[in-house]
Motif scaffolding. Structure first.
Motif, PDB file in Angstrom:
ATOM      1  N   LEU A 129      -1.159  -1.083  -4.011  1.00  0.00           N
ATOM      2  CA  LEU A 129      -2.283  -0.106  -4.081  1.00  0.00           C
ATOM      3  C   LEU A 129      -2.154   1.211  -3.438  1.00  0.00           C
ATOM      4  CD1 LEU A 129      -5.372  -0.010  -4.473  1.00  0.00           C
ATOM      5  CD2 LEU A 129      -5.561  -1.036  -2.071  1.00  0.00           C
ATOM      6  N   GLY A 130      -2.334   2.254  -4.473  1.00  0.00           N
ATOM      7  CA  GLY A 130      -2.044   3.437  -3.997  1.00  0.00           C
ATOM      8  C   GLY A 130      -3.366   4.011  -3.565  1.00  0.00           C
ATOM      9  N   VAL A 131      -3.437   4.941  -2.622  1.00  0.00           N
ATOM     10  CA  VAL A 131      -4.710   5.602  -2.182  1.00  0.00           C
ATOM     11  C   VAL A 131      -4.362   6.987  -1.835  1.00  0.00           C
ATOM     12  CG1 VAL A 131      -4.324   4.587   0.216  1.00  0.00           C
ATOM     13  CG2 VAL A 131      -6.579   5.135  -0.471  1.00  0.00           C
ATOM     14  N   ASP A 132      -5.244   7.897  -1.745  1.00  0.00           N
ATOM     15  CA  ASP A 132      -5.139   9.280  -1.364  1.00  0.00           C
ATOM     16  C   ASP A 132      -6.029   9.443  -0.140  1.00  0.00           C
ATOM     17  OD1 ASP A 132      -3.548   9.912  -3.676  1.00  0.00           O
ATOM     18  OD2 ASP A 132      -5.397  10.497  -5.051  1.00  0.00           O
ATOM     19  N   THR A 133      -5.433  10.124   0.650  1.00  0.00           N
ATOM     20  CA  THR A 133      -5.872  10.328   2.017  1.00  0.00           C
ATOM     21  C   THR A 133      -5.905  11.911   2.311  1.00  0.00           C
ATOM     22  OG1 THR A 133      -4.041   9.721   3.366  1.00  0.00           O
ATOM     23  CG2 THR A 133      -5.395   8.087   2.597  1.00  0.00           C
ATOM     24  N   ALA A 134      -6.498  12.504   3.619  1.00  0.00           N
ATOM     25  CA  ALA A 134      -6.186  13.505   4.042  1.00  0.00           C
ATOM     26  C   ALA A 134      -6.342  13.539   5.654  1.00  0.00           C
ATOM     27  CB  ALA A 134      -7.028  14.688   3.591  1.00  0.00           C
ATOM     28  N   VAL A 176       0.790  -1.342   0.094  1.00  0.00           N
ATOM     29  CA  VAL A 176      -0.047  -0.075   0.085  1.00  0.00           C
ATOM     30  C   VAL A 176       0.792   1.178  -0.082  1.00  0.00           C
ATOM     31  CG1 VAL A 176      -1.804   1.383   1.186  1.00  0.00           C
ATOM     32  CG2 VAL A 176      -1.788  -1.171   1.342  1.00  0.00           C
ATOM     33  N   GLU A 177       0.615   2.193  -0.717  1.00  0.00           N
ATOM     34  CA  GLU A 177       1.196   3.558  -0.774  1.00  0.00           C
ATOM     35  C   GLU A 177       0.248   4.505  -0.687  1.00  0.00           C
ATOM     36  OE1 GLU A 177       3.097   3.777  -4.908  1.00  0.00           O
ATOM     37  OE2 GLU A 177       4.660   2.452  -4.090  1.00  0.00           O
ATOM     38  N   ILE A 178       0.569   5.178   0.455  1.00  0.00           N
ATOM     39  CA  ILE A 178      -0.542   6.225   0.764  1.00  0.00           C
ATOM     40  C   ILE A 178       0.134   7.623   0.434  1.00  0.00           C
ATOM     41  CG2 ILE A 178      -1.588   7.427   2.997  1.00  0.00           C
ATOM     42  CD1 ILE A 178      -1.007   4.961   4.549  1.00  0.00           C
ATOM     43  N   THR A 179      -0.694   8.392   0.059  1.00  0.00           N
ATOM     44  CA  THR A 179      -0.537   9.967  -0.482  1.00  0.00           C
ATOM     45  C   THR A 179      -1.606  10.744   0.126  1.00  0.00           C
ATOM     46  OG1 THR A 179       0.393   9.048  -2.727  1.00  0.00           O
ATOM     47  CG2 THR A 179      -0.485  11.450  -2.423  1.00  0.00           C
ATOM     48  N   ASP A 180      -0.868  11.499   1.003  1.00  0.00           N
ATOM     49  CA  ASP A 180      -1.739  12.285   1.784  1.00  0.00           C
ATOM     50  C   ASP A 180      -1.817  13.838   1.153  1.00  0.00           C
ATOM     51  OD1 ASP A 180      -1.931  15.033   3.773  1.00  0.00           O
ATOM     52  OD2 ASP A 180      -2.554  13.084   4.923  1.00  0.00           O
ATOM     53  N   GLU A 181      -2.991  14.061   1.173  1.00  0.00           N
ATOM     54  CA  GLU A 181      -3.661  15.079   0.028  1.00  0.00           C
ATOM     55  C   GLU A 181      -4.144  16.349   1.051  1.00  0.00           C
ATOM     56  OE1 GLU A 181      -4.404  16.048  -3.213  1.00  0.00           O
ATOM     57  OE2 GLU A 181      -4.335  13.931  -4.209  1.00  0.00           O
TER      58      GLU A 181
END
Length: 393
Positions: A254-259, A12-17
């Motif tokens: 699996l990449g996912v955008d979060t905040a 999992v790759e988390i990208t914080d937005e």
């Protein structure tokens, strides 16, 4: 044997937005230095990928008017990727001026992306283009990629599951628009390595995610990366992410955008701040419970969530920052603690017992528990009834 036991879970790759998707729907008067404080807190927590803002017109997104000041002020952390969104040529030029070796933004690999929105209304509202414009642009995007001699590409489907103006979309529609792009890229000799699936209007459901991932895997088994940008206006984004997690295998990413705190939203989708994102801290807590390493310090992330509320000036939407992670070992709650009723009192997990001092307590004598004694001795909780015995036949 379950899919998880048989194949494992994807990386999992988390990208914080938070500084882009989150701040674009918050008050435009937030001080850039407060944004820097939040950005540095997210860095300190070890979030591996951070979107620090967007280079867009301040006329329509005044919250991003001082993006250069934010970028100039934060302290980059080694091992963290920092980038920013650019939607047009001028924005890309501004971003390039702040990319290494000229500034703190990270120079990303040149992986071109084509995008088709299933909702023609949303794309007109959001970018002043039509779905037909996006389809017509595909040959030009591919030709530019061929000219640059790139070897892989991303295929994006946005508004993938439904629209607040057109209603739900079908799996057949998702497959058709993905296939149109995939076939065009591969005909040009460029491998599609990633499917990017976006949901700006919060139409995702767990079943729809599972159905989509399964169909894409069956049709294009060689694509190893999926990236999800799910909004949470209807409370299903984390559930949908989890279903996607279980639908993929160890050979996938699996990449996912979060905040942080779940803040976020698009002014063009009709739901404003109610659109929301997956709270970064809630996702990290879930992944840690599932045995998926993130490299993120959850305690520091929770502190960043409280800082985010201070910065934006209102309560945010995450759960774990309010109730804390599941306590274990020395973190187990005192058995004689008084009533805990408010969110402020619930912060005892991070601020100590002083937050509930003076609260009502009905206990006339200390609570004792043989089960707690066992746990504190490092033993399992004892069974109060005999273990079930399987009858031999």
């Amino acid at each position: 044997m379950s899919r998880r036991e048989d194949h494992g879970l994807p990386r999992v790759e988390i990208t914080d937005e938070s500084l882009r998707e989150g701040m674009q729907i918050e008050d435009a008067s937030i001080d850039p230095q407060d944004k820097v404080r939040l950005l540095d807190a997210l860095s300190a927590a070890g979030v591996p990928r951070l979107i620090v803002g967007s280079f867009v017109s301040p006329t329509w997104v005044p919250q991003m008017a001082q993006v250069e000041e934010v970028i100039a002020g934060f302290t980059p952390r080694e091992g963290t990727t920092y980038t920013a969104l650019a939607l047009n040529a001028r924005g890309a030029e501004r971003r390039a001026e702040l990319t290494e070796p000229y500034g703190p933004l990270t120079a990303l690999p040149d992986v071109p992306r084509s995008t088709i929105h299933l909702c023609d209304v949303f794309v007109r509202r959001n970018t002043n283009k039509s779905q037909a414009d996006e389809i017509a642009a595909l040959p030009r995007i591919i030709a530019a990629a061929v000219e640059r001699d790139v070897h892989e590409a991303t295929v994006a489907i946005n508004a993938a599951w439904g629209s607040n103006w057109l209603g739900p979309f079908t799996l057949e529609q998702r497959m058709a628009y993905a296939a149109h792009q995939y076939d065009a890229w591969t005909a040009a000799g460029i491998r599609v390595s990633t499917f990017w699936l976006g949901d700006p209007m919060s139409w995702n459901t767990p079943r729809a995610l599972e159905e989509t991932i399964a169909a894409f895997r069956d049709r294009w088994p060689e694509v190893e990366r999926y990236h999800l940008h799910l909004h949470d206006a209807r409370g299903t984004a984390l559930l949908s992410f989890y279903q996607a997690l279980r639908a993929l295998s160890a050979e996938h990413v699996l990449g996912v955008d979060t905040a942080i705190g779940g803040m976020g939203g698009c002014p063009y989708c009709g739901n404003g701040r109610a659109t929301r994102m997956i709270p970064t801290e809630d996702l990290v807590d879930l992944l840690h419970e599932e045995g998926v390493a993130t490299g993120i310090d959850l305690d520091k992330l929770i502190e960043a969530a409280w800082l985010a509320e201070e910065v934006v000036g209102h309560e945010l939407y995450g759960k774990v920052a309010k109730a804390g992670p599941r306590p274990r070992g020395a973190e187990l709650y005192p058995m004689d603690m008084p009533f805990v009723e408010s969110i402020e009192q619930a912060q005892h997990f991070r601020l100590g017992s002083s937050v509930y001092a003076g609260a009502p307590s009905p206990y006339k004598e200390p609570i004792r528990s043989p089960a707690r004694d066992a746990v504190e001795a490092g033993l399992p909780v004892p069974l109060a009834v005999p273990a079930a015995v399987t009858e031999e036949k």
